[in-house]
Design a protein around this motif. Structure first.
Motif, PDB file in Angstrom:
ATOM      1  N   ALA A 179     -25.198   0.315 100.010  1.00  0.00           N
ATOM      2  CA  ALA A 179     -24.857   1.609 100.613  1.00  0.00           C
ATOM      3  C   ALA A 179     -25.864   1.995 101.684  1.00  0.00           C
ATOM      4  O   ALA A 179     -27.054   1.704 101.565  1.00  0.00           O
ATOM      5  CB  ALA A 179     -24.818   2.692  99.525  1.00  0.00           C
ATOM      6  N   ILE A 182     -24.121  12.271 103.734  1.00  0.00           N
ATOM      7  CA  ILE A 182     -25.277  13.171 103.672  1.00  0.00           C
ATOM      8  C   ILE A 182     -25.628  13.677 105.080  1.00  0.00           C
ATOM      9  O   ILE A 182     -26.758  14.078 105.344  1.00  0.00           O
ATOM     10  CB  ILE A 182     -26.497  12.496 102.986  1.00  0.00           C
ATOM     11  N   ASN A 240     -39.755   7.825 111.441  1.00  0.00           N
ATOM     12  CA  ASN A 240     -39.579   7.066 110.206  1.00  0.00           C
ATOM     13  C   ASN A 240     -38.784   5.786 110.463  1.00  0.00           C
ATOM     14  O   ASN A 240     -39.174   4.691 110.042  1.00  0.00           O
ATOM     15  CB  ASN A 240     -38.887   7.962 109.172  1.00  0.00           C
ATOM     16  N   ASP A 293     -27.639   3.936 110.504  1.00  0.00           N
ATOM     17  CA  ASP A 293     -28.874   3.453 111.140  1.00  0.00           C
ATOM     18  C   ASP A 293     -29.218   2.051 110.639  1.00  0.00           C
ATOM     19  O   ASP A 293     -28.396   1.385 110.023  1.00  0.00           O
ATOM     20  CB  ASP A 293     -30.029   4.461 110.928  1.00  0.00           C
ATOM     21  N   PHE A 307     -23.928   7.033 105.049  1.00  0.00           N
ATOM     22  CA  PHE A 307     -24.715   7.973 105.873  1.00  0.00           C
ATOM     23  C   PHE A 307     -24.009   9.321 106.079  1.00  0.00           C
ATOM     24  O   PHE A 307     -24.595  10.378 105.883  1.00  0.00           O
ATOM     25  CB  PHE A 307     -25.023   7.347 107.243  1.00  0.00           C
ATOM     26  N   ALA A 356     -28.415   2.303 104.413  1.00  0.00           N
ATOM     27  CA  ALA A 356     -29.285   1.265 104.976  1.00  0.00           C
ATOM     28  C   ALA A 356     -29.244  -0.007 104.136  1.00  0.00           C
ATOM     29  O   ALA A 356     -29.609  -1.081 104.621  1.00  0.00           O
ATOM     30  CB  ALA A 356     -30.717   1.786 105.096  1.00  0.00           C
TER      31      ALA A 356
HETATM   32  C1  LHQ Z   1     -30.578   6.657  93.988  1.00  0.00           C
HETATM   33  C2  LHQ Z   1     -29.957   6.331  95.210  1.00  0.00           C
HETATM   34  C3  LHQ Z   1     -30.635   6.646  96.406  1.00  0.00           C
HETATM   35  C4  LHQ Z   1     -32.354   7.518  95.127  1.00  0.00           C
HETATM   36  C5  LHQ Z   1     -28.654   5.725  93.639  1.00  0.00           C
HETATM   37  N1  LHQ Z   1     -31.832   7.241  96.307  1.00  0.00           N
HETATM   38  N2  LHQ Z   1     -31.765   7.260  93.949  1.00  0.00           N
HETATM   39  C6  LHQ Z   1     -32.873   6.433 106.748  1.00  0.00           C
HETATM   40  C7  LHQ Z   1     -33.938   7.312 107.176  1.00  0.00           C
HETATM   41  C8  LHQ Z   1     -34.564   8.187 106.241  1.00  0.00           C
HETATM   42  C9  LHQ Z   1     -33.995   8.842 105.273  1.00  0.00           C
HETATM   43  C10 LHQ Z   1     -32.613   8.859 105.015  1.00  0.00           C
HETATM   44  O1  LHQ Z   1     -31.793   7.743 105.150  1.00  0.00           O
HETATM   45  C11 LHQ Z   1     -31.862   6.668 105.910  1.00  0.00           C
HETATM   46  C12 LHQ Z   1     -30.815   5.687 105.818  1.00  0.00           C
HETATM   47  C13 LHQ Z   1     -29.918   5.718 104.592  1.00  0.00           C
HETATM   48  O2  LHQ Z   1     -29.868   4.754 103.881  1.00  0.00           O
HETATM   49  S1  LHQ Z   1     -28.995   7.098 104.335  1.00  0.00           S
HETATM   50  C14 LHQ Z   1     -27.995   6.665 102.937  1.00  0.00           C
HETATM   51  C15 LHQ Z   1     -28.749   6.781 101.646  1.00  0.00           C
HETATM   52  N3  LHQ Z   1     -27.952   6.328 100.531  1.00  0.00           N
HETATM   53  C16 LHQ Z   1     -26.969   7.051  99.998  1.00  0.00           C
HETATM   54  O3  LHQ Z   1     -26.632   8.121 100.446  1.00  0.00           O
HETATM   55  C17 LHQ Z   1     -26.320   6.485  98.752  1.00  0.00           C
HETATM   56  C18 LHQ Z   1     -26.573   7.389  97.577  1.00  0.00           C
HETATM   57  N4  LHQ Z   1     -26.061   6.782  96.363  1.00  0.00           N
HETATM   58  C19 LHQ Z   1     -24.770   6.798  96.024  1.00  0.00           C
HETATM   59  O4  LHQ Z   1     -23.910   7.305  96.730  1.00  0.00           O
HETATM   60  C20 LHQ Z   1     -24.399   6.176  94.712  1.00  0.00           C
HETATM   61  O5  LHQ Z   1     -25.551   6.119  93.899  1.00  0.00           O
HETATM   62  C21 LHQ Z   1     -23.824   4.761  94.882  1.00  0.00           C
HETATM   63  C22 LHQ Z   1     -22.416   4.842  95.507  1.00  0.00           C
HETATM   64  C23 LHQ Z   1     -24.743   3.878  95.739  1.00  0.00           C
HETATM   65  C24 LHQ Z   1     -23.706   4.107  93.491  1.00  0.00           C
HETATM   66  O6  LHQ Z   1     -22.992   4.963  92.614  1.00  0.00           O
HETATM   67  P1  LHQ Z   1     -22.994   4.669  91.044  1.00  0.00           P
HETATM   68  O7  LHQ Z   1     -22.694   3.246  90.810  1.00  0.00           O
HETATM   69  O8  LHQ Z   1     -22.101   5.696  90.428  1.00  0.00           O
HETATM   70  O9  LHQ Z   1     -24.510   4.873  90.556  1.00  0.00           O
HETATM   71  P2  LHQ Z   1     -25.319   6.245  90.387  1.00  0.00           P
HETATM   72  O10 LHQ Z   1     -24.987   7.176  91.483  1.00  0.00           O
HETATM   73  O11 LHQ Z   1     -25.161   6.739  88.990  1.00  0.00           O
HETATM   74  O12 LHQ Z   1     -26.832   5.734  90.612  1.00  0.00           O
HETATM   75  C25 LHQ Z   1     -27.585   5.105  89.575  1.00  0.00           C
HETATM   76  C26 LHQ Z   1     -29.004   5.616  89.654  1.00  0.00           C
HETATM   77  O13 LHQ Z   1     -29.559   5.257  90.922  1.00  0.00           O
HETATM   78  C27 LHQ Z   1     -29.047   7.149  89.602  1.00  0.00           C
HETATM   79  O14 LHQ Z   1     -30.261   7.504  88.971  1.00  0.00           O
HETATM   80  P3  LHQ Z   1     -30.245   8.127  87.463  1.00  0.00           P
HETATM   81  O15 LHQ Z   1     -31.693   8.399  87.201  1.00  0.00           O
HETATM   82  O16 LHQ Z   1     -29.387   9.344  87.509  1.00  0.00           O
HETATM   83  O17 LHQ Z   1     -29.681   7.020  86.619  1.00  0.00           O
HETATM   84  C28 LHQ Z   1     -29.101   7.544  91.043  1.00  0.00           C
HETATM   85  O18 LHQ Z   1     -29.675   8.795  91.265  1.00  0.00           O
HETATM   86  C29 LHQ Z   1     -29.979   6.432  91.614  1.00  0.00           C
HETATM   87  N5  LHQ Z   1     -29.730   6.270  93.037  1.00  0.00           N
HETATM   88  N6  LHQ Z   1     -28.765   5.763  94.943  1.00  0.00           N
HETATM   89  N7  LHQ Z   1     -30.123   6.328  97.618  1.00  0.00           N
END
Ligand code: LHQ
Length: 263
Positions: A112, A140, A84, A145, A137, A114
């Motif tokens: 956040a 979880i 991927n 990356d 990263f 990537a």
């Molecule tokens: C999201 C996301 C998200 C989906 C917010 N996905 N919906 C590469 C290879 C393959 C796979 C795996 O990964 C990678 C590389 C990577 O990037 S790994 C890292 C992935 N990203 C994260 O772990 C960040 C996850 N998100 C968060 O920690 C928080 O959402 C942050 C700190 C970015 C923002 O927090 P808040 O401002 O409190 O917003 P929220 O959490 O309420 O998010 C707002 C909406 O966006 C919410 O949806 P909803 O329908 O409940 O309103 C979240 O589910 C959605 N969302 N990030 N990565």
């Protein structure tokens, strides 16, 4: 241009690419990664593009991989993180690294995982006061990356990069500025104008030379001093042959502002 997940706007030499999945804080899907790569590759070969701005729609810059979409792929079976990354994220980061025009990240909100890597892969970062950065990263159980392990230590040093990567803690725009991650922090309401001003400056700059400067610095990241001195001489040969160099000298001697065409 028929993009579904990004907005593409080219005006007066300024190409603005906007990640456009605001409900998900612009979390990236395979389609978005493909479209963004395509947009950067097209821009690289388009002489009318003098500068590129990367930003996000809504309140986020980019929340990294869309974890919903990723878990669906994983549940479907046969998903490989390695494949991927090699087929989607990595070619995008390399396309950004190769693009000769300057890339400004207008970091309007959270960057956040990537999404932070994407901001780091730009040449300059202007952040809104409310923006934040996290190497999410580890939260979880993944390693950083999309270039973060190469880009972040070079910007802020290994000790500070590791601290952010090992904790995954959220860094405010002000702290990111103090660390050297961002070039400037502005009030949220001033982000668009500040970035537009900077983009206009680049749209009137010696674009070919800017591409050569980027090439020189990227080359220097992994080369010896001797290799770098040789590379600088080669690239100076190219810069010295540009119309903008001739224009720069002519303008200086006749005490007038230069009119750079980017050629
Ligand atoms: C999201 C996301 C998200 C989906 C917010 N996905 N919906 C590469 C290879 C393959 C796979 C795996 O990964 C990678 C590389 C990577 O990037 S790994 C890292 C992935 N990203 C994260 O772990 C960040 C996850 N998100 C968060 O920690 C928080 O959402 C942050 C700190 C970015 C923002 O927090 P808040 O401002 O409190 O917003 P929220 O959490 O309420 O998010 C707002 C909406 O966006 C919410 O949806 P909803 O329908 O409940 O309103 C979240 O589910 C959605 N969302 N990030 N990565």
């Amino acid at each position: 241009m028929p993009f579904e997940t990004i907005l593409h706007n080219l005006q007066d030499g300024i190409l603005t690419l906007t990640l456009n999945r605001p409900d998900k804080l612009n979390a990236v899907t395979p389609l978005l990664l493909r479209e963004l790569r395509e947009a950067f590759e097209q821009a690289a070969g388009d002489r009318t593009v003098r500068v590129i701005v990367l930003t996000g729609a809504g309140r986020g810059f980019c929340a990294g991989a869309d974890l919903g979409a990723a878990s669906e792929l994983i549940a479907a079976g046969g998903f490989s993180y390695e494949d991927n990354l090699n087929t989607t994220y990595n070619p995008l980061i390399m396309a950004m690294q190769r693009v000769p025009q300057p890339i400004i990240a207008a970091v309007n909100g959270v960057a956040a995982g990537a999404g932070m890597s994407l901001a780091l892969a730009c040449d300059l970062r202007i952040a809104a006061e409310s923006a934040s950065f996290l190497q999410a990263f580890v939260k979880i159980g993944l390693v950083p990356d999309s270039g973060s392990t190469w880009l972040l230590p070079r910007l802020i040093g290994t000790a500070r990069a590791l601290e952010l990567m090992l904790t995954g803690r959220k860094v405010s725009a002000q702290e990111a500025f103090a660390l050297g991650i961002v070039n400037q922090v502005v009030q949220d309401a001033d982000l668009a104008n500040t970035v537009a001003g900077m983009a206009q400056t680049f749209a009137a700059a010696p674009t070919k030379t800017i591409g050569l400067i980027k090439q020189a610095v990227n080359f220097a990241m992994t080369s010896t001093l001797e290799e770098v001195l040789h590379k600088e001489a080669v690239l100076q040969g190219e810069a010295g042959a540009t119309a903008d160099h001739a224009e720069g000298i002519a303008a200086f001697l006749s005490k007038r502002p230069p009119n750079f065409t980017g050629e």
